[in-house]
Design a protein around this motif. Structure first.
Motif, short mmCIF file in Angstrom:
data_model
loop_
_atom_site.label_atom_id
_atom_site.label_comp_id
_atom_site.label_asym_id
_atom_site.label_seq_id
_atom_site.Cartn_x
_atom_site.Cartn_y
_atom_site.Cartn_z
N LEU A 1 0.76 9.11 -5.84
CA LEU A 1 1.09 10.53 -5.71
C LEU A 1 1.89 11.03 -6.90
O LEU A 1 1.73 12.16 -7.34
CB LEU A 1 1.90 10.77 -4.43
CG LEU A 1 1.11 10.78 -3.13
CD1 LEU A 1 2.06 10.86 -1.94
CD2 LEU A 1 0.15 11.95 -3.12
N ARG A 2 2.72 10.16 -7.42
CA ARG A 2 3.56 10.55 -8.55
C ARG A 2 2.80 10.56 -9.86
O ARG A 2 2.95 11.46 -10.68
CB ARG A 2 4.73 9.59 -8.64
CG ARG A 2 5.77 10.00 -9.61
CD ARG A 2 6.98 9.14 -9.46
NE ARG A 2 8.02 9.62 -10.35
CZ ARG A 2 9.13 8.98 -10.58
NH1 ARG A 2 9.36 7.85 -9.96
NH2 ARG A 2 10.02 9.46 -11.40
N ALA B 1 -3.80 1.71 -2.91
CA ALA B 1 -3.09 2.06 -1.68
C ALA B 1 -4.04 2.03 -0.48
O ALA B 1 -3.69 1.52 0.59
CB ALA B 1 -2.46 3.43 -1.80
N LEU B 2 -5.23 2.55 -0.67
CA LEU B 2 -6.21 2.56 0.42
C LEU B 2 -6.61 1.14 0.82
O LEU B 2 -6.65 0.80 2.01
CB LEU B 2 -7.45 3.36 0.01
CG LEU B 2 -7.26 4.87 -0.04
CD1 LEU B 2 -8.45 5.53 -0.73
CD2 LEU B 2 -7.07 5.43 1.35
N VAL B 3 -6.91 0.31 -0.15
CA VAL B 3 -7.35 -1.06 0.14
C VAL B 3 -6.24 -1.87 0.78
O VAL B 3 -6.45 -2.58 1.79
CB VAL B 3 -7.88 -1.75 -1.15
CG1 VAL B 3 -8.10 -3.22 -0.93
CG2 VAL B 3 -9.15 -1.07 -1.61
N ALA B 4 -5.03 -1.78 0.23
CA ALA B 4 -3.91 -2.54 0.80
C ALA B 4 -3.57 -2.04 2.20
O ALA B 4 -3.26 -2.83 3.09
CB ALA B 4 -2.69 -2.44 -0.11
N GLY C 1 0.80 -1.21 0.00
CA GLY C 1 0.00 0.00 0.00
C GLY C 1 0.84 1.26 0.00
O GLY C 1 0.50 2.25 -0.67
N VAL C 2 1.95 1.25 0.74
CA VAL C 2 2.84 2.42 0.75
C VAL C 2 3.44 2.63 -0.64
O VAL C 2 3.51 3.76 -1.14
CB VAL C 2 3.95 2.25 1.81
CG1 VAL C 2 5.05 3.29 1.64
CG2 VAL C 2 3.35 2.33 3.20
N VAL C 3 3.88 1.55 -1.28
CA VAL C 3 4.45 1.66 -2.63
C VAL C 3 3.39 2.17 -3.60
O VAL C 3 3.64 3.08 -4.40
CB VAL C 3 5.03 0.30 -3.09
CG1 VAL C 3 5.38 0.32 -4.56
CG2 VAL C 3 6.24 -0.07 -2.24
N ALA C 4 2.19 1.61 -3.51
CA ALA C 4 1.10 2.05 -4.40
C ALA C 4 0.73 3.51 -4.13
O ALA C 4 0.45 4.26 -5.06
CB ALA C 4 -0.12 1.15 -4.22
N GLY C 5 0.75 3.91 -2.86
CA GLY C 5 0.46 5.30 -2.52
C GLY C 5 1.51 6.25 -3.06
O GLY C 5 1.18 7.33 -3.55
N ALA D 1 -2.86 6.90 4.61
CA ALA D 1 -2.64 8.34 4.52
C ALA D 1 -2.15 8.73 3.12
O ALA D 1 -2.62 9.71 2.54
CB ALA D 1 -1.64 8.78 5.58
N LEU D 2 -1.20 7.97 2.57
CA LEU D 2 -0.72 8.26 1.21
C LEU D 2 -1.83 8.08 0.18
O LEU D 2 -1.96 8.89 -0.75
CB LEU D 2 0.46 7.36 0.87
CG LEU D 2 1.78 7.66 1.56
CD1 LEU D 2 2.81 6.59 1.23
CD2 LEU D 2 2.29 9.03 1.14
N GLY D 3 -2.63 7.02 0.33
CA GLY D 3 -3.73 6.80 -0.59
C GLY D 3 -4.77 7.90 -0.52
O GLY D 3 -5.30 8.35 -1.54
N ALA D 4 -5.08 8.35 0.70
CA ALA D 4 -6.05 9.43 0.85
C ALA D 4 -5.52 10.73 0.27
O ALA D 4 -6.26 11.49 -0.38
CB ALA D 4 -6.40 9.61 2.32
N LEU D 5 -4.25 11.00 0.49
CA LEU D 5 -3.64 12.20 -0.07
C LEU D 5 -3.64 12.15 -1.60
O LEU D 5 -3.96 13.14 -2.28
CB LEU D 5 -2.22 12.38 0.45
CG LEU D 5 -1.47 13.63 0.00
CD1 LEU D 5 -2.20 14.88 0.44
CD2 LEU D 5 -0.06 13.61 0.57
#
Length: 106
Positions: free
Chosen positions: A37-38, A46-49, A29-33, A89-93
């Motif tokens: 972002l990029r 990212a949110l689901v993972a 999820g962090v990698v996907a987030g 947090a990364l997915g939401a952002l």
């Protein structure tokens, strides 16, 4: 009487395996987030993972009958919770940025 014995540091117990799974889900999820972002897409992954990693980590922590070193995976469960939270947090952002709600753009 419930006696908790310590597991070897090299034993892969079921609790440790589940916490490892939660951490891997959170890391995905962090990698996907970060990629979301990029690139501007993939925030849902990212949110689901991240949520899945948090659920598994929380389950491991709740089910643990002993502390660190007992083989129940409680430390890994807490790690999975934190990594999953970062992924969410990364997915939401990323989701907010892709919809134009962050930075004054709409």
């Amino acid at each position: 009487m419930n006696i908790v014995t310590a597991a070897s540091a090299y034993d892969l117990t079921p609790g440790r395996l589940w916490s490892l799974l939660g951490a891997v889900l959170g890391l995905a999820g962090v990698v996907a987030g970060g990629l979301a972002l990029r690139r501007g897409r993939g925030a849902v992954v990212a949110l689901v993972a991240g949520v899945a990693g948090m659920v598994v980590g929380g389950w491991v922590v709740a089910a643990a009958k002993g502390g660190p070193g007992t083989g129940y995976g409680i430390v890994g469960g807490y790690v999975a919770l934190v990594i999953g939270l970062v992924a969410v947090a990364l997915g939401a952002l990323a989701a907010a940025r892709s919809r134009g709600f962050v930075g004054g753009r709409r």
